[in-house]
Design an enzyme around this catalytic site. Structure first.
Site, PDB file in Angstrom:
ATOM      1  N   GLN A   1      -5.249  -1.503   9.822  1.00 50.08           N
ATOM      2  CA  GLN A   1      -5.110  -2.814   9.196  1.00 50.08           C
ATOM      3  C   GLN A   1      -5.686  -3.904  10.099  1.00 50.08           C
ATOM      4  OE1 GLN A   1      -4.015  -3.388   6.097  1.00 50.08           O
ATOM      5  NE2 GLN A   1      -4.422  -5.568   6.327  1.00 50.08           N
TER       6      GLN A   1
ATOM      7  N   LYS B   1       0.832  -1.212   0.000  1.00 52.97           N
ATOM      8  CA  LYS B   1       0.000   0.000   0.000  1.00 52.97           C
ATOM      9  C   LYS B   1       0.862   1.256   0.000  1.00 52.97           C
ATOM     10  CE  LYS B   1      -4.008  -2.033   2.355  1.00 52.97           C
ATOM     11  NZ  LYS B   1      -4.732  -2.182   3.628  1.00 52.97           N
TER      12      LYS B   1
ATOM     13  N   ASP C   1     -11.189   2.762   3.849  1.00 53.25           N
ATOM     14  CA  ASP C   1     -11.425   1.320   3.752  1.00 53.25           C
ATOM     15  C   ASP C   1     -12.900   1.025   3.485  1.00 53.25           C
ATOM     16  OD1 ASP C   1      -9.342  -0.512   3.735  1.00 53.25           O
ATOM     17  OD2 ASP C   1      -9.044  -0.454   5.904  1.00 53.25           O
TER      18      ASP C   1
END
Length: 289
Positions: A96, A52, A119
């Protein structure tokens, strides 16, 4: 059989994002910034976050990584989220997953400002997505719809079967596939589904997000079907330097010849998941959500 190359499609869209980012910076003087919070040292999470950060650099974003050990308290994590919510320099951020068991994941997700929730996990964004309002859509479902569209695969009126009902992939994906843009007739299969083989064997588009290696066998796939494999289970391997390899939900070797299109693992859905995070971050910077 045609292989759907997620790396190739992601590369094409990345170039478009980079161009849009350049124009945004020229117009506003502000560079999109994505921050990731990583708790612990899970191998899969480490690799994913590393990719990422690299993706951000390629499209001209600023990226930042905040690390915590496994013993971080829930309060410390929530305090950090609150700081990011109030930091005007941060366009969007992610926490995460998975998190250690002593931390309530849902509480963490709901603490994120929906306008920075790139997200797409916050209930506000999920709710807006469900009724077709502008929102951040979770990365893997968005990536799959992009894969299908960019590959020129006809979805309207098709029978789509989604295996898996998680809040991150299966459930939102089933909604997206049924909305007017994709226009499929959708069936969701899960652990309590009866006659799963028969249901899957009738699918024009079969998407598996179970996380069970080689779960989808040839007798579950209709001749000429489109098969999208979301699975990425780390399996021990003596053939790689890392000692493991990523294995999909689909028994690729025996299924591929029956398909009109199929995604490989790795190199199929994965790159598009990361790409979708970039698209959401750009949307956040442009205020187009």
């Amino acid at each position: 059989m045609q292989l759907i190359d997620g790396n190739k499609i992601a590369k094409e869209i990345k170039a478009e994002i980079a161009e849009s980012t350049k124009k945004l910076i020229e117009k506003t003087g502000k560079t999109p910034k994505l921050t990731a919070i990583l708790v612990g040292h899970d191998g899969g999470s480490e690799s994913y976050v590393s990719f990422k950060m690299k993706d951000c650099q390629e499209v001209g974003f600023i990226s930042d990584l905040i690390r915590f050990e496994d013993d971080v308290t829930e309060k410390e994590l929530l305090d950090t989220i609150e700081k990011l919510n109030n930091d005007a320099s941060v366009t969007g951020f992610i926490v995460q997953l998975p998190l250690p068991k002593h931390i309530n994941e849902q509480k963490v997700i709901e603490a994120i400002n929906p306008e920075k929730d790139v997200d797409g996990f916050h209930p506000t964004n999920v709710g807006k997505m469900t009724i077709g309002l502008p929102s951040f859509v979770s990365a893997t479902p968005m990536g799959i719809t992009l894969l299908l569209k960019r590959s020129g695969i006809e979805t309207s009126g098709k029978n789509c079967v989604v295996i898996g009902r998680s809040n991150i992939v299966g459930r939102p994906l089933s909604i997206l596939m049924s909305q007017k843009e994709m226009n499929c007739t959708v069936t969701v299969c899960h652990s309590a589904t009866k006659n799963m083989k028969e249901i899957c064997a009738n699918a024009d588009i079969l998407i598996s997000a179970m996380g069970k290696p080689n779960f989808v066998t040839a007798d579950m796939v209709k001749e000429g079907a489109v098969v999208i494999d979301v699975g990425t289970t780390r399996m021990p391997s003596t053939e790689t330097k890392s000692g493991f390899k990523l294995t999909g939900d689909v028994d690729f070797k025996n299924v591929a010849d029956k398909c009109s299109y199929i995604t490989p693992v790795p190199g199929g859905v994965g790159p598009m998941t990361r790409l979708s995070l970039l698209l959401n971050t750009l949307k956040a910077a442009e205020k187009t959500f």
